[in-house]
Scaffold this active site. Structure first.
Site, PDB file in Angstrom:
ATOM      1  N   ASN A  12      41.146  46.110  49.199  1.00  0.00           N
ATOM      2  CA  ASN A  12      40.406  44.579  48.763  1.00  0.00           C
ATOM      3  C   ASN A  12      41.636  43.726  48.467  1.00  0.00           C
ATOM      4  OD1 ASN A  12      38.855  42.829  47.917  1.00  0.00           O
ATOM      5  ND2 ASN A  12      37.916  43.902  46.101  1.00  0.00           N
ATOM      6  N   PHE A  13      41.538  42.858  49.422  1.00  0.00           N
ATOM      7  CA  PHE A  13      42.468  41.652  49.307  1.00  0.00           C
ATOM      8  C   PHE A  13      42.073  40.832  48.138  1.00  0.00           C
ATOM      9  CE2 PHE A  13      44.230  41.764  53.844  1.00  0.00           C
ATOM     10  CZ  PHE A  13      44.701  43.111  53.820  1.00  0.00           C
ATOM     11  N   LYS A  14      40.931  40.679  47.561  1.00  0.00           N
ATOM     12  CA  LYS A  14      40.679  39.894  46.690  1.00  0.00           C
ATOM     13  C   LYS A  14      41.069  38.235  47.170  1.00  0.00           C
ATOM     14  CE  LYS A  14      40.124  43.263  43.269  1.00  0.00           C
ATOM     15  NZ  LYS A  14      40.071  43.527  41.682  1.00  0.00           N
ATOM     16  N   HIS A  96      30.366  43.514  44.061  1.00  0.00           N
ATOM     17  CA  HIS A  96      31.491  44.035  43.317  1.00  0.00           C
ATOM     18  C   HIS A  96      31.510  43.364  41.980  1.00  0.00           C
ATOM     19  CE1 HIS A  96      35.661  43.921  42.283  1.00  0.00           C
ATOM     20  NE2 HIS A  96      35.756  44.700  43.192  1.00  0.00           N
ATOM     21  N   GLU A 144      32.613  51.678  40.415  1.00  0.00           N
ATOM     22  CA  GLU A 144      33.905  50.773  40.143  1.00  0.00           C
ATOM     23  C   GLU A 144      33.992  50.009  38.423  1.00  0.00           C
ATOM     24  OE1 GLU A 144      37.041  48.709  42.912  1.00  0.00           O
ATOM     25  OE2 GLU A 144      35.082  47.575  42.934  1.00  0.00           O
ATOM     26  N   GLY A 184      41.732  50.829  39.211  1.00  0.00           N
ATOM     27  CA  GLY A 184      43.040  51.401  38.613  1.00  0.00           C
ATOM     28  C   GLY A 184      43.626  52.288  39.557  1.00  0.00           C
ATOM     29  N   SER A 206      44.413  45.643  43.182  1.00  0.00           N
ATOM     30  CA  SER A 206      45.590  45.086  42.630  1.00  0.00           C
ATOM     31  C   SER A 206      46.929  45.719  43.201  1.00  0.00           C
ATOM     32  CB  SER A 206      45.653  45.096  41.277  1.00  0.00           C
ATOM     33  OG  SER A 206      44.647  44.663  40.613  1.00  0.00           O
TER      34      SER A 206
END
Length: 231
Positions: A12-14, A96, A144, A184, A206
Site C-alpha cells: 500500500n503506497f498510501k 481501509h 488490519e 505492522g 509503512s
C-alpha cells in the site's frame, strides 16, 4: 491482465512522498523485480493519479486504494470504478482504516467492483467487522487493526487469534475469499507467522519506505515460499 495468486504481498503506497509520482514507478519496479525473481505475487496500490503510469510500467497487479460505489454521472471528487479499471487497476481496497466507510457503502462498493471486473479487498479493523464482511462476498478480506498500523508490532504477533478467527469465519462460509492481514508487517518472520496462522498473504504499508525495499521484499517472499513448500 496481471494474475493475482496466493501467497501474495500487497504494498500500500498510501500518500508517502517515497511512493508518489516518479517514486511510485520506481517502487513498483522494485516490487516487480522481487516478484519475478521469487514467483510470489506482489501487488502494488499507488495513489489514484499514479495508477495509469504504474500500470503501464510494470507487469504485476495494480490495485486502487479506494473506490466509491457510484456510476458515471455528476459525482465531482469521487472515485469511479470504471475509471480505475480503465487506468489499469485490477482491484481495489475498500474500507481501509484510513478511509473508512459504512457497511452499506462497503457492500455497494463490492458490488460495483464486481460489475466492472475489479477484484475487491475489504479491510477490517476488528473481528466483528471481519465476521460481518464475510457475507458481503469480497474477493479478499483483510484484518488490519488500526492501532498497529505503522508500529513495530505486527498483527501476526499481536493478534494471532484474530487471524485464526478470520480464517475460520471464511472456511465456515459458502464463499471463496482470500484471507489476508496487515498492520505492522515489517519482517520475514511477520509474514511467516501470518501464513502459518492461515492467512494467504499480507498487506505492507509503512515498510515501503525501507531503504532496502528490494531486500525486504525478497525476505518476505521467501517466507511465503517456505510456508507454501511446507504445506
Amino acid at each position: 491482465m496481471p494474475t493475482v495468486k496466493t501467497p501474495l504481498i500487497l504494498l500500500n503506497f498510501k500518500t508517502f512522498q517515497e511512493t508518489t509520482g516518479k517514486n511510485a514507478v520506481r517502487v513498483a519496479k522494485i516490487a516487480e523485480r522481487a516478484s519475478l525473481e521469487t514467483g510470489v505475487c506482489i501487488i502494488v496500490a499507488p495513489q489514484f493519479v499514479d495508477i495509469l503510469r504504474v500500470s503501464q510500467e510494470v507487469s504485476i497487479p495494480v490495485f486502487a486504494q479506494h473506490i466509491d460505489p457510484i456510476t458515471p454521472g455528476p459525482y465531482t471528487g469521487h472515485i469511479l470504478p470504471e475509471a480505475v479499471k480503465e487506468a489499469g487497476a485490477v482491484g481495489a481496497i475498500i474500507n481501509h482504516s484510513e478511509r473508512e466507510i459504512t457497511i452499506t457503502t462497503i457492500h455497494k462498493a463490492v458490488e460495483r467492483a464486481r460489475e466492472v471486473g475489479l477484484l475487491s479487498l475489504i479491510c477490517c479493523s476488528t473481528d466483528p467487522i471481519c465476521a460481518a464482511s464475510v457475507s458481503l462476498h469480497p474477493d479478499m478480506l483483510a484484518l488490519e487493526p488500526p492501532e498497529l498500523i505503522g508500529t513495530p508490532m505486527s498483527v501476526s504477533r499481536a493478534k494471532p487469534h484474530s487471524i485464526v478467527r478470520l480464517v475460520e469465519a471464511i472456511k465456515n462460509s459458502d464463499y471463496n475469499i482470500i484471507p489476508l492481514c496487515g498492520a505492522g508487517v515489517r519482517t520475514k518472520n511477520d509474514v511467516k507467522i501470518a501464513l502459518q496462522l492461515g492467512a494467504k498473504g499480507v498487506i505492507v504499508g509503512s515498510a515501503v519506505k525501507s531503504k532496502n525495499l528490494y531486500g525486504l521484499l525478497l525476505d518476505m517472499a521467501e517466507a511465503a515460499v517456505e510456508i507454501e513448500d511446507e504445506g
